[in-house]
Structure formats: C-alpha cells, structure tokens
Design an enzyme around this catalytic site. Structure first.
Site, PDB file in Angstrom:
ATOM      1  N   ASP A  60       0.829  -1.203   0.000  1.00 40.47           N
ATOM      2  CA  ASP A  60       0.000   0.000   0.000  1.00 40.47           C
ATOM      3  C   ASP A  60       0.868   1.259   0.000  1.00 40.47           C
ATOM      4  OD1 ASP A  60      -2.404   1.422  -0.002  1.00 40.47           O
ATOM      5  OD2 ASP A  60      -3.316   0.114   1.507  1.00 40.47           O
ATOM      6  N   TYR A 107      -1.690   6.567  -5.716  1.00 40.92           N
ATOM      7  CA  TYR A 107      -1.199   7.644  -4.849  1.00 40.92           C
ATOM      8  C   TYR A 107      -0.522   8.765  -5.642  1.00 40.92           C
ATOM      9  CZ  TYR A 107      -2.496   4.902  -0.791  1.00 40.92           C
ATOM     10  OH  TYR A 107      -3.224   4.219   0.150  1.00 40.92           O
ATOM     11  N   ASP A 160     -10.836   2.388  -3.472  1.00 34.82           N
ATOM     12  CA  ASP A 160     -11.297   1.084  -2.987  1.00 34.82           C
ATOM     13  C   ASP A 160     -12.671   0.769  -3.570  1.00 34.82           C
ATOM     14  OD1 ASP A 160      -9.084   1.156  -1.403  1.00 34.82           O
ATOM     15  OD2 ASP A 160     -10.145   1.126   0.508  1.00 34.82           O
TER      16      ASP A 160
END
Length: 354
Positions: free
Chosen positions: A106, A143, A167
C-alpha cells in the site's frame, strides 16, 4: 484471525474454488503486532495469529494454495501498524522466509512522491533478491494520480499489478464509478496491460455479499473479465449463495479473463443507455460486453453492426457467436454485415464470445 484463513483455505480446496483457478488467499492490513521484534522484524499479532504466518503459509500450501500478505511503503500502514519504510530488504526477506507468495504493498504515510516511488522500486528489487517467486501488487499509480500522471512503463518494470482508483465497495455506485473511470482513462492504461503486469480495478469482486443485485453481479464478473483484471474475491465463502458461487466459478468467463493473449478490453460505444466493450482474445476471437446502464425500467434492446467489432475484422467474412453471461448458449453463425440485437436488463450485462 489465523482460524478464519484456515477455514477459507479449507473451503477453497473443498468447494471447487482452487480448481476454478482461485489460488491465492490474501491477508489485508491489521495482521501485525503493533511493534517490530528486537531484531526489527515484523511480527504477527500474537492473539489472532498464535501460530505465526509461517505456520499459516504451510497450511495454505498443503491445500495446494498460495498465501498473500500486506505491507505499506510508508512508515505506517493505512491502519497505523508498522510500515516497511527503511525496512524494505528485511521485510522482503521476512516474507520470503515465511513462505509468502504475494505482497500487496500500500501507499499510505509516505512523506513525498519521491520517497513513494523509491520505496516501490526498492521493495520490488528486494523481493526479487530473496529468490522466492512473490507476486508484487502495487498501489503506486493511485497515490501518484492526484498530483501527476503515472509513468506506467516504469511501474510495469517493477510491479505485477497496480491500483489506479479508489477502494471498491459492496455497492453498484462503486462498481459503476470504477467502470466509468476505466473508460475515461483507457487511452493511457489499456496499452500497458499484458502478461506480467495488469491494471487492477481494486482487488475485490464483491459478488456473494449484499450490495449488488443479480444483474449487477453479472456485470461485475463480465466487466472484470473484459478488463483483464486480477480476480480477487472479497466475500465469506461460508455464507455464499449457490448462484454467486456458480457465477464466480464460471469456467467460460474465467477463460476470457485469463486469456493468454493478455490484452485488456476497452469501451467502443457509450450512448444514453448502453455501453459496448470488446476485448481481443487469442485465436482471433473477441469477448464483447453489452452493458445497460439504465437503472430503471425493464430489459431493453441494443442493436449494433458486427462491423464495429475488432476494427471490422472480428466477424470478417463470418463468425460464430456464443453468449457466456447471464447464461451460456450458442447464437449461431453471422455474416460480416449482420446486425446483432441484444436484450439487456437494467444495470445488467450480456457477455458474448465472437
């Protein structure tokens, strides 16, 4: 907990999931103890994973399955557990020593985009250095995107699949937003996908939960196959309906998803009520999806010329057409200049193989 993953592994082996091709069982965030051990290594939460990850991996492997785990490029995971920043080599060695087969990495809590990129590159090299084959699942472009256009050529050098968007949730609006985003950005993302590196429209097939109608479940399965997306289920295999199980294990859809040519599909047409998508397959075949994005009313017909497909080549001079979803049946042989009329339920999809 360890017990939950053991139960899921048992179900995957006993109830046809493994045989259908689902081979990874993946642990997400929150598996760790809140601190590293005295040697600086990550450790599993001792209450929920009393046997540790190595023992769980051995059990999962004994069922003919593979184990995935989660970490983060920053100094903390998204849920606040220890991240891998400054520990890339050690964490990669730890995961390999435990027998882990996939890492979801992540992007929370990274101080800058430069550190983010450096971390993703370094973890990739660290995983390769272990000598163990570990699938590397990145969130790198997700990101980056708010600030800059991702360099997908570079990302594919380091990652096996990568998240681009938010998500997924167990809701139709979430599935719809992922499809809309993918179509909007297809010119930049479709061409990079292929064997060894895939666009990941978030890991989760939410089929078998509570938020999607039957038609919407069919749409998610069909469209994830068209998008050449990794198929990861996010559901409870102990409480899944026979219909959802049948859809998720549908061999024809999985064969389209896993087609060896490895080309991602794309949207050809979008009008007021319908979307037409196609995906080139091996053997000069095409997968074609007709999605009705009306949310009210009854089934509607969409008619299109077969000359639209494959730059006019998919059905030249003739082709056989088979419906795969919502139910499989042969439609017969059509000539190049034929039109096809497809009846589709609201928020549903008809998936064809041409």
């Amino acid at each position: 907990s360890e017990q939950l993953f053991v139960e899921m592994a048992d179900r995957m082996a006993a109830e046809g999931w493994r045989d259908a091709g689902y081979e990874f069982i993946c642990i997400d965030d929150c598996w760790m103890a809140p601190t590293r051990d005295k040697q600086g290594r990550l450790q599993a939460d001792p209450k929920r994973f009393p046997g540790g990850i190595r023992k769980l991996a051995d059990y999962v492997h004994s069922k003919g399955l593979k184990l995935g785990i989660y970490s983060d490029v920053g100094n903390k995971t998204c849920a606040g557990f220890p991240g891998s920043y400054n520990y890339y080599d050690l964490d990669a060695q730890t995961f390999a020593s435990w027998g882990v087969d996939l890492l979801k990495f992540d992007g929370c809590n990274s101080d800058s985009l430069d550190l983010l990129a450096e971390g993703y590159r370094r973890m990739s090299l660290a995983l390769n250095k272990t000598g163990r084959s570990i699938v590397y699942s990145c969130e790198w472009p997700f990101y980056l995107r708010p600030v800059q256009q991702p360099n997908y050529t570079e990302i594919k050098q380091y990652c096996n699949h990568w998240r681009n968007f938010y998500d997924v949730y167990d809701s139709w609006s979430s599935i719809k937003s992922i499809l809309d985003w993918t179509a909007l950005h297809q010119d930049t993302i479709v061409k990079i996908a292929g064997p060894g590196g895939w666009n990941d429209p978030d890991m989760a097939l939410v089929i078998g939960n509570f938020g999607l109608s039957w038609d919407q479940s069919v749409t998610q399965m069909a469209m994830w196959a068209i998008m050449a997306a990794p198929l990861f289920m996010s559901n409870d295999l102990r409480h899944i309906s026979p219909e959802a199980k049948c859809l998720l294990q549908n061999k024809e859809v999985i064969a389209i998803n896993q087609d060896p040519l490895g080309k991602q599909g794309y949207q050809l047409i979008k009008n007021k009520n319908f979307q037409l998508w196609e995906r080139p397959l091996s053997g000069r075949a095409y997968a074609v999806a007709v999605l009705n994005h009306q949310e009210i009313g009854g089934p509607q017909n969409f008619t299109f010329s077969l000359t639209f497909l494959g730059n006019g080549l998919a059905c030249n001079p003739a082709c056989s057409i088979r419906q795969v979803l919502p139910a499989s049946r042969d439609w017969g042989v059509y000539s190049w200049i034929s039109s096809l009329s497809v009846e589709v339920n609201p928020t549903g999809t008809v998936l064809l193989k041409v």
